[in-house]
Design an enzyme around this catalytic site. Structure first.
Site, mmCIF file in Angstrom:
data_model
loop_
_atom_site.group_PDB
_atom_site.id
_atom_site.type_symbol
_atom_site.label_atom_id
_atom_site.label_comp_id
_atom_site.label_asym_id
_atom_site.label_seq_id
_atom_site.Cartn_x
_atom_site.Cartn_y
_atom_site.Cartn_z
ATOM 1 N N GLY A 87 0.870 -1.285 -0.040
ATOM 2 C CA GLY A 87 -0.014 -0.070 -0.087
ATOM 3 C C GLY A 87 0.998 1.147 0.068
ATOM 4 O O GLY A 87 2.118 0.968 -0.032
ATOM 5 N N CYS A 114 5.996 -5.571 -0.213
ATOM 6 C CA CYS A 114 6.450 -4.001 -0.370
ATOM 7 C C CYS A 114 6.355 -3.267 0.908
ATOM 8 O O CYS A 114 7.366 -3.384 1.713
ATOM 9 C CB CYS A 114 5.374 -3.641 -1.560
ATOM 10 S SG CYS A 114 6.120 -2.181 -2.563
ATOM 11 N N LEU A 115 5.112 -2.636 1.108
ATOM 12 C CA LEU A 115 5.215 -1.846 2.246
ATOM 13 C C LEU A 115 5.011 -2.614 3.567
ATOM 14 O O LEU A 115 5.657 -2.231 4.413
ATOM 15 C CB LEU A 115 3.850 -0.860 2.283
ATOM 16 C CG LEU A 115 3.472 0.149 3.311
ATOM 17 C CD1 LEU A 115 4.501 1.213 3.133
ATOM 18 C CD2 LEU A 115 2.259 0.297 3.389
ATOM 19 N N GLY A 116 4.699 -3.872 3.459
ATOM 20 C CA GLY A 116 4.552 -4.766 4.415
ATOM 21 C C GLY A 116 6.242 -5.179 5.100
ATOM 22 O O GLY A 116 6.463 -5.290 6.034
ATOM 23 N N MET A 117 6.969 -5.155 3.834
ATOM 24 C CA MET A 117 8.346 -5.521 4.082
ATOM 25 C C MET A 117 8.811 -4.545 4.867
ATOM 26 O O MET A 117 9.718 -4.454 5.937
ATOM 27 C CB MET A 117 9.023 -5.831 2.886
ATOM 28 C CG MET A 117 10.566 -6.043 3.060
ATOM 29 S SD MET A 117 11.253 -4.492 2.377
ATOM 30 C CE MET A 117 13.073 -5.038 1.784
ATOM 31 N N GLN A 118 8.747 -3.147 4.594
ATOM 32 C CA GLN A 118 9.079 -2.176 4.994
ATOM 33 C C GLN A 118 8.806 -1.691 6.463
ATOM 34 O O GLN A 118 9.437 -1.371 7.251
ATOM 35 C CB GLN A 118 8.821 -0.706 3.969
ATOM 36 C CG GLN A 118 9.287 -0.923 2.758
ATOM 37 C CD GLN A 118 8.984 0.288 1.857
ATOM 38 O OE1 GLN A 118 8.324 1.114 2.149
ATOM 39 N NE2 GLN A 118 9.522 0.382 0.602
ATOM 40 N N GLU A 138 8.873 8.266 3.372
ATOM 41 C CA GLU A 138 7.409 8.425 2.741
ATOM 42 C C GLU A 138 6.499 9.325 3.649
ATOM 43 O O GLU A 138 5.813 9.857 3.142
ATOM 44 C CB GLU A 138 6.968 7.056 2.093
ATOM 45 C CG GLU A 138 5.750 7.298 1.487
ATOM 46 C CD GLU A 138 5.115 5.917 1.016
ATOM 47 O OE1 GLU A 138 4.235 5.771 0.540
ATOM 48 O OE2 GLU A 138 5.587 4.785 1.328
ATOM 49 N N ARG A 195 8.711 3.184 -4.802
ATOM 50 C CA ARG A 195 9.661 4.288 -4.798
ATOM 51 C C ARG A 195 10.753 4.025 -3.702
ATOM 52 O O ARG A 195 11.707 4.848 -3.944
ATOM 53 C CB ARG A 195 8.965 5.583 -4.996
ATOM 54 C CG ARG A 195 8.652 6.308 -6.287
ATOM 55 C CD ARG A 195 8.230 7.605 -6.240
ATOM 56 N NE ARG A 195 7.877 7.953 -7.605
ATOM 57 C CZ ARG A 195 6.431 7.881 -8.084
ATOM 58 N NH1 ARG A 195 5.801 7.387 -7.299
ATOM 59 N NH2 ARG A 195 6.446 8.070 -9.347
ATOM 60 N N HIS A 240 6.596 -7.674 -5.919
ATOM 61 C CA HIS A 240 4.989 -8.189 -5.524
ATOM 62 C C HIS A 240 5.079 -9.614 -6.196
ATOM 63 O O HIS A 240 4.660 -9.731 -7.318
ATOM 64 C CB HIS A 240 4.102 -7.316 -6.353
ATOM 65 C CG HIS A 240 3.942 -5.779 -5.669
ATOM 66 N ND1 HIS A 240 2.913 -5.699 -4.680
ATOM 67 C CD2 HIS A 240 4.664 -4.858 -5.911
ATOM 68 C CE1 HIS A 240 2.975 -4.207 -4.383
ATOM 69 N NE2 HIS A 240 4.045 -3.837 -4.994
ATOM 70 N N GLU A 242 3.000 -11.714 -5.658
ATOM 71 C CA GLU A 242 1.525 -12.242 -6.041
ATOM 72 C C GLU A 242 1.137 -12.083 -7.553
ATOM 73 O O GLU A 242 0.392 -12.731 -7.979
ATOM 74 C CB GLU A 242 0.461 -11.501 -5.465
ATOM 75 C CG GLU A 242 0.309 -10.001 -5.607
ATOM 76 C CD GLU A 242 1.557 -9.123 -4.779
ATOM 77 O OE1 GLU A 242 1.005 -7.832 -4.849
ATOM 78 O OE2 GLU A 242 2.189 -9.642 -4.477
#
Length: 275
Positions: A87, A114-118, A138, A195, A240, A242
């Site tokens: 997200g 993605c954001l979950g990893m971050q 971000e 990004r 990603h 998925e």
């Protein structure tokens, strides 16, 4: 005359899908829970991975804005695995970080995309590296500890448009890691849409404390996969996965994540047998 369709794999998939031998409950932590299409590819990947494991995957949607340190055990206590979804933006961030902490501390199988990893990186920085203000630029541009930062080649871009890191990129996987056991090869290619990235200035501190970069882009050195040593299944990916899953080729991380969730569920059952 058209040749008859080759349906062997499809029939095998349907047979496993219709006759699961076990069941797991996976928490999907996101902030677009009311818009299930936002997670359509993830949900389909769970269908593929569930069939591969002959396991029914039950998804429990948990709105990340609703999670606090006071209620996290109640909300996530019955799960067999936790996926923190991708997200953008600030909303629901602290709830995701709290959920990651719960998974890390309770040996609950964890998968961040993605954001979950971050979020997993930020949680680890705050609670293990003792960097309480760790954040992503971000969400907090002036953070003194930018463990997630804008990609170098994005810093001069003012008109965004289609300028993020899009498409498939290679990733080199370290030997002896969870990622290597999942993929079974040293070089993979996965699709990206982001990004911001792991800030390599902090990498040594992370690895010394037990969160390792098990996959990196071979050209740029960007961290693509993080995992936690000493945890039964804790992995986060910047890409990603998925987007490449299919009935014939279920995405390997999803398959191994569901396998880990099955093992977690059976251990839980052996500790608390149903009377």
């Amino acid at each position: 005359n058209y040749p008859e369709a080759e349906l062997t794999k499809w029939k095998e998939f349907l047979d496993k899908l219709r006759h699961p031998k076990s069941k797991v409950t996976i928490g999907l932590i996101g902030k677009y829970i009311e818009l299930q299409d936002a997670y359509k590819s993830i949900l389909e990947s769970f269908v593929h991975a569930g069939a591969m494991n002959e396991c029914k995957v039950q998804i429990l949607n948990v709105h990340s804005e609703s999670i606090t340190s006071e209620n996290v055990a109640e909300k996530l206590g019955n799960l067999d695995g936790l996926l923190v979804a991708p997200g953008f933006g600030h909303r629901g961030i602290e709830g995701k970080i709290t959920a990651v902490k719960y998974a890390r501390e309770n040996n609950l199988p964890f998968f961040g995309i993605c954001l979950g990893m971050q979020m997993a990186v930020i949680e680890f920085a705050r609670n293990i590296l003792r960097l309480p203000k760790a954040h992503s630029t971000e969400m907090q541009p002036d953070t003194p500890t930018p463990v997630i930062d804008l990609m170098e080649n994005q810093k001069k871009i003012t008109v965004k448009g289609g300028t993020m890191r899009l498409g498939a990129y290679p990733c080199a996987i370290e030997d002896g890691t969870l990622a290597k056991s999942i993929y079974g090869k040293s070089l993979i290619s996965e699709r990206h849409r982001h990004r911001y990235e792991f800030n390599n200035e902090y990498l040594q501190r992370f690895e010394e404390a037990g969160m390792i970069a098990s996959g990196k882009n071979p050209e740029s050195g960007l961290v693509e996969i993080i995992e936690l040593t000493g945890h039964p299944f804790f992995i986060g990916v910047q890409y990603h996965p998925e987007l490449k899953s299919s009935v014939e080729n279920p995405q390997p991380i999803f398959v191994h994540f569901i396998k880990a969730a099955k093992e977690f569920a059976s251990k839980k059952l052996s500790r608390n047998p149903v009377l």
